[in-house]
Design a protein around this motif. Structure first.
Motif, PDB file in Angstrom:
ATOM      1  N   GLU A 178       0.871  -1.175   0.000  1.00 48.38           N
ATOM      2  CA  GLU A 178       0.000   0.000   0.000  1.00 48.38           C
ATOM      3  C   GLU A 178       0.911   1.228   0.000  1.00 48.38           C
ATOM      4  N   VAL A 179       0.895   1.981  -1.074  1.00 48.60           N
ATOM      5  CA  VAL A 179       1.812   3.112  -1.194  1.00 48.60           C
ATOM      6  C   VAL A 179       1.042   4.390  -1.493  1.00 48.60           C
ATOM      7  N   ASN A 180       1.674   5.491  -1.177  1.00 42.38           N
ATOM      8  CA  ASN A 180       1.080   6.774  -1.515  1.00 42.38           C
ATOM      9  C   ASN A 180       0.868   6.844  -3.017  1.00 42.38           C
ATOM     10  N   GLN A 181      -0.261   7.403  -3.435  1.00 48.81           N
ATOM     11  CA  GLN A 181      -0.591   7.423  -4.858  1.00 48.81           C
ATOM     12  C   GLN A 181       0.218   8.457  -5.645  1.00 48.81           C
ATOM     13  N   THR A 182       1.096   9.143  -4.977  1.00 41.40           N
ATOM     14  CA  THR A 182       2.058  10.009  -5.647  1.00 41.40           C
ATOM     15  C   THR A 182       3.430   9.351  -5.522  1.00 41.40           C
ATOM     16  N   GLY A 183       3.908   8.748  -6.630  1.00 39.41           N
ATOM     17  CA  GLY A 183       5.192   8.064  -6.623  1.00 39.41           C
ATOM     18  C   GLY A 183       6.310   8.978  -7.079  1.00 39.41           C
ATOM     19  N   PHE A 184       7.533   8.630  -6.708  1.00 37.97           N
ATOM     20  CA  PHE A 184       8.715   9.432  -7.035  1.00 37.97           C
ATOM     21  C   PHE A 184       9.507   8.730  -8.139  1.00 37.97           C
ATOM     22  N   GLY A 185       9.606   9.366  -9.292  1.00 41.84           N
ATOM     23  CA  GLY A 185      10.401   8.852 -10.396  1.00 41.84           C
ATOM     24  C   GLY A 185      11.811   9.420 -10.317  1.00 41.84           C
ATOM     25  N   ALA A 186      12.805   8.553 -10.131  1.00 34.77           N
ATOM     26  CA  ALA A 186      14.163   9.016  -9.843  1.00 34.77           C
ATOM     27  C   ALA A 186      15.080   9.070 -11.054  1.00 34.77           C
ATOM     28  N   LEU A 187      14.525   8.978 -12.256  1.00 32.86           N
ATOM     29  CA  LEU A 187      15.380   9.163 -13.435  1.00 32.86           C
ATOM     30  C   LEU A 187      15.988  10.568 -13.475  1.00 32.86           C
ATOM     31  N   PRO A 188      15.202  11.640 -13.254  1.00 33.28           N
ATOM     32  CA  PRO A 188      15.767  12.990 -13.398  1.00 33.28           C
ATOM     33  C   PRO A 188      16.841  13.360 -12.388  1.00 33.28           C
ATOM     34  N   ILE A 189      16.918  12.683 -11.237  1.00 35.72           N
ATOM     35  CA  ILE A 189      17.905  13.117 -10.242  1.00 35.72           C
ATOM     36  C   ILE A 189      19.331  12.816 -10.679  1.00 35.72           C
ATOM     37  N   GLN A 190      19.485  12.043 -11.765  1.00 40.67           N
ATOM     38  CA  GLN A 190      20.836  11.819 -12.276  1.00 40.67           C
ATOM     39  C   GLN A 190      21.416  13.112 -12.862  1.00 40.67           C
ATOM     40  N   ARG A 191      20.566  14.121 -13.070  1.00 46.23           N
ATOM     41  CA  ARG A 191      21.019  15.377 -13.679  1.00 46.23           C
ATOM     42  C   ARG A 191      21.384  16.444 -12.648  1.00 46.23           C
ATOM     43  N   ILE A 192      21.238  16.125 -11.349  1.00 47.47           N
ATOM     44  CA  ILE A 192      21.530  17.117 -10.317  1.00 47.47           C
ATOM     45  C   ILE A 192      22.593  16.587  -9.358  1.00 47.47           C
ATOM     46  N   SER A 193      23.051  17.444  -8.464  1.00 49.46           N
ATOM     47  CA  SER A 193      24.123  17.066  -7.548  1.00 49.46           C
ATOM     48  C   SER A 193      23.632  16.080  -6.490  1.00 49.46           C
ATOM     49  N   PHE A 194      24.588  15.408  -5.848  1.00 57.49           N
ATOM     50  CA  PHE A 194      24.261  14.503  -4.751  1.00 57.49           C
ATOM     51  C   PHE A 194      23.571  15.256  -3.625  1.00 57.49           C
ATOM     52  N   GLU A 195      24.040  16.458  -3.353  1.00 58.42           N
ATOM     53  CA  GLU A 195      23.476  17.250  -2.261  1.00 58.42           C
ATOM     54  C   GLU A 195      22.029  17.628  -2.541  1.00 58.42           C
ATOM     55  N   GLU A 196      21.756  18.102  -3.743  1.00 56.91           N
ATOM     56  CA  GLU A 196      20.388  18.502  -4.075  1.00 56.91           C
ATOM     57  C   GLU A 196      19.473  17.282  -4.153  1.00 56.91           C
ATOM     58  N   ALA A 197      19.971  16.188  -4.714  1.00 57.21           N
ATOM     59  CA  ALA A 197      19.172  14.960  -4.760  1.00 57.21           C
ATOM     60  C   ALA A 197      18.805  14.509  -3.354  1.00 57.21           C
ATOM     61  N   GLY A 198      19.756  14.617  -2.426  1.00 58.16           N
ATOM     62  CA  GLY A 198      19.492  14.233  -1.042  1.00 58.16           C
ATOM     63  C   GLY A 198      18.422  15.094  -0.402  1.00 58.16           C
ATOM     64  N   ARG A 199      18.481  16.397  -0.651  1.00 63.29           N
ATOM     65  CA  ARG A 199      17.458  17.304  -0.112  1.00 63.29           C
ATOM     66  C   ARG A 199      16.081  16.934  -0.633  1.00 63.29           C
TER      67      ARG A 199
END
Length: 340
Positions: free
Chosen positions: A12-33
């Motif tokens: 049972e998951v929240n109906q808003t899922g997180f697609g993590a393909l785009p975070i490859q384009r940002i820094s580790f720090e911003e992705a973590g935030r």
């Protein structure tokens, strides 16, 4: 926050899922935030893939200490037994976890099944028996493969492109998954970033009680918009339906979704960018696109060596080679006309 049950997985998951393909384009720090903010807001399904460069590593670094708080799905591209094993082992190392919740075979052209001679499905079963994954999933851009997977009894989830501009048989995939107690995960919920009316895209998804959209996020303001919509979901009505029709009309029936399966290009052409450049000019700020760097990127289209590699890889049957050249021509005509 509304939840959705992913079929026979029981998740049972929240109906808003997180697609993590785009975070490859940002820094580790911003992705973590961004990732930690998502979990804090109740977004508890994260989808990534081994081929999304450093996406898995960023998730592992940011969320290893919070592993029990979210359902994690990744994907394996290899279609043989040894390759699947190597892929999941690398994923687990990058993700800093002992298991993923769903291991998905990544966009096969033919559905992997036991005894087909490839060893792919056997590799998926090996991973499950070893406790490296709890469930087995399928991602597909082909309607036929998605439907076959949903009906096969071999897969716990199916991930397929689905949005408010979907049409024809594609609209039936969630229902077929529901009939077979298979979780349905909707990729390309905003058509690779080309759908502009996000509230309408969100409202469309909420019409289905078994659809889990994964919204690609690379900026905090994007995440905040999805969180706000999750808290106060817009209602799909006649105005929303009209907005969807206008989006579809503006995009046309044949447009690049930016999935990137045409890559790599031997001539180093960024095919997904060039193939969509005329749509971007009409839908995104021109700043950056017409910079010297932007022009140089588009100009690489004229260095195409006509190897023919890209077109057969397109899951939507587009002539990517022709699309790249026509978009480059249109772009430079636009630049000349506007004096940019």
């Amino acid at each position: 926050m509304l939840t959705v049950r992913l079929g026979k997985t029981g998740f049972e998951v929240n109906q808003t899922g997180f697609g993590a393909l785009p975070i490859q384009r940002i820094s580790f720090e911003e992705a973590g935030r961004i990732l930690n903010r998502a979990l804090d807001a109740g977004v508890n399904f994260i989808d990534t893939a081994r081929v999304y460069t450093d996406s898995e590593e960023k998730i592992g670094r940011a969320l290893a200490s919070r592993r029990s708080e979210y359902i994690l799905a990744t994907k394996t591209r290899p279609l043989d037994r040894a390759g699947v094993t190597e892929s999941i082992d690398t994923s687990l190392e990058m993700l800093r976890t002992e298991y993923v919740d769903i291991l998905q075979v990544h966009n096969p052209q033919k559905l992997p099944v036991p005894g087909d001679g490839t060893g792919c499905y056997e590799g998926l079963l090996d991973a499950k028996k070893a406790g490296k994954t709890r469930c087995i999933g399928l991602t597909a851009h082909s309607y036929e493969v998605a439907i076959e997977g949903a009906r096969s009894g071999l897969y716990d989830t199916v991930q397929f492109p689905f949005s408010m501009i979907s049409s024809g048989p594609d609209l039936n995939v969630p229902a077929v998954c529901k009939e077979n107690n298979v979780g349905f995960i909707a990729m390309k919920a905003v058509a690779g970033g080309l759908i502009r009316n996000i509230p309408a895209a969100f409202a469309f998804m909420r019409r289905f009680d078994n659809v889990l959209p994964i919204w690609g996020v690379q900026r905090m303001e994007e995440l905040e918009e999805f969180i706000a919509l999750d808290k106060n979901p817009p209602v799909w009505d006649a105005a929303m339906e009209q907005a969807a029709a206008e989006e579809f009309s503006a995009l046309g029936s044949s447009f690049c979704r930016g999935c990137g399966y045409c890559l790599p290009c031997p001539a180093a052409i960024d095919i997904p960018v060039v193939a969509r450049i005329m749509l971007f000019l009409g839908r995104a700020p021109v700043v950056g696109l017409t910079s010297p760097e932007g022009k140089a990127k588009i100009a690489r289209a004229y260095e195409c060596i006509e190897c023919g590699n890209c077109t057969p890889r397109c899951p939507y049957g587009l002539n990517t080679q022709a699309l790249v050249k026509s978009n480059a021509d249109g772009f430079f005509a636009f630049v000349k006309e506007k004096g940019l």
